[in-house]
Scaffold this active site. Structure first.
Site, mmCIF file in Angstrom:
data_model
loop_
_atom_site.group_PDB
_atom_site.id
_atom_site.type_symbol
_atom_site.label_atom_id
_atom_site.label_comp_id
_atom_site.label_asym_id
_atom_site.label_seq_id
_atom_site.Cartn_x
_atom_site.Cartn_y
_atom_site.Cartn_z
ATOM 1 C CG ASP A 166 -0.297 -0.184 2.532
ATOM 2 O OD1 ASP A 166 0.633 -0.993 2.625
ATOM 3 O OD2 ASP A 166 -0.713 0.475 3.509
ATOM 4 C CG HIS A 226 -1.675 3.973 7.210
ATOM 5 N ND1 HIS A 226 -1.822 2.866 8.014
ATOM 6 C CD2 HIS A 226 -1.044 3.542 6.098
ATOM 7 C CE1 HIS A 226 -1.291 1.810 7.417
ATOM 8 N NE2 HIS A 226 -0.814 2.199 6.241
#
Length: 305
Positions: free
Chosen positions: A66, A270
């Site tokens: 990611d 995040h």
């Protein structure tokens, strides 16, 4: 000179319909610094009309997908669109091998020079410097080697007060005045005191990027008085054990670090996909550090001089 952060992606391990993987653009003057490059980054660059050919440096914090799966695609697009300018890539051990294999089996030979700088993720170390800024690593605590980054402007020149400048000064002496020196004669006597003919310089600005990591108070000396701090906040504090187990942080922990470091502005991001509504994360952080905002897609944060 601009000092501006644009958020391209804010999601953690998996993306959602309206949140993308981690990526940010830090604009300093006329240069773009790309921080992490999750899947879909180049699509976000196009959405926000950011010209990827202006990216001078790319910083990859660690090798979880990611944070870097968008990199091969972005580099390929730069190649296909004829980039010639060298690009500096900073990343952990293994990233260069991953890209080499990708380009080997796709038959890609980049048109431009990709200058790779392997990071030591275990320490605080200067990795980049130009006439305007320095960039240092921050040692994160994650499941794989991971680095954060601190961007700092260098000291700026002192503005000259033109009406107070003596006529006899030459250009080299004016430059010395701008950088804080007095002007002396051959015998060492002061001809012009700097304080009499200059003003205080504009404030140097700073940005720190902390992702991904457990709560780590050992970072405080490196974060003290930072203007803009981004710190991951994957979970709310009710899932602190989950955060610790997965080597992540909570919104409360991010706020506690910001408070202790006396930073000016905290951004959290995040986010776990379990949070459809990010309000609980924001409220939790603001309970402990009022000047907190969500680092969500499209958001722009400017640091003033």
């Amino acid at each position: 000179m601009d000092f501006e952060l644009r958020i391209l992606g804010s999601s953690s391990a998996t993306p959602s319909a309206n949140r993308h993987h981690t990526a940010q653009i830090l604009t300093i003057g006329n240069q773009y610094h790309l921080i992490d490059c999750g899947e879909g980054t180049q699509m976000q660059l196009m959405l926000y009309k950011i010209k990827h050919q202006r990216i001078c440096n790319i910083y990859i914090s660690h090798l979880h997908g990611d944070h870097y799966f968008g990199l091969p695609g972005l580099l390929s697009t730069m190649h296909l669109q004829g980039r010639q300018t060298p690009l500096h890539l900073f990343g952990p051990p293994g990233l260069q091998e991953i890209l080499s294999l990708q380009f080997k089996y796709s038959g890609t030979n980049l048109n431009f020079n990709l200058v790779f700088h392997e990071l030591d993720t275990s320490c605080h170390k200067k990795i980049f410097e130009d006439k305007s800024i320095t960039v240092h690593t921050l040692p994160m605590e994650h499941r794989v080697p991971c680095a954060g980054f601190v961007f700092r402007e260098k000291q700026k020149p002192r503005p000259l007060i033109k009406e107070k400048l003596p006529d006899f000064l030459r250009p080299p002496q004016l430059v010395r005045l701008k950088w804080g020196a007095d002007i002396l004669d051959e015998a060492g006597n002061v001809l012009v005191y700097n304080r009499d003919v200059t003003m205080e310089p504009k404030r140097s600005r700073s940005y720190a990027y902390c992702s991904d990591s457990r709560y780590k108070p050992e970072l405080l000396p490196y974060l003290h008085n930072i203007d803009l701090l981004y710190h991951e906040a994957t979970f709310t504090d009710e899932l602190r054990e989950r955060a610790d187990y997965t080597f992540h942080s909570t919104a409360r922990q991010a706020a506690a670090l910001a408070l202790a470091a006396e930073v000016r502005h905290l951004l959290i991001g995040h986010f776990s996909v379990r949070y459809k509504d990010l309000t609980p994360l924001l409220e939790e952080a603001r309970e402990h550090f009022a000047k907190t905002d969500l680092a969500t897609e499209g958001s722009i944060f400017c640091v003033q001089e």
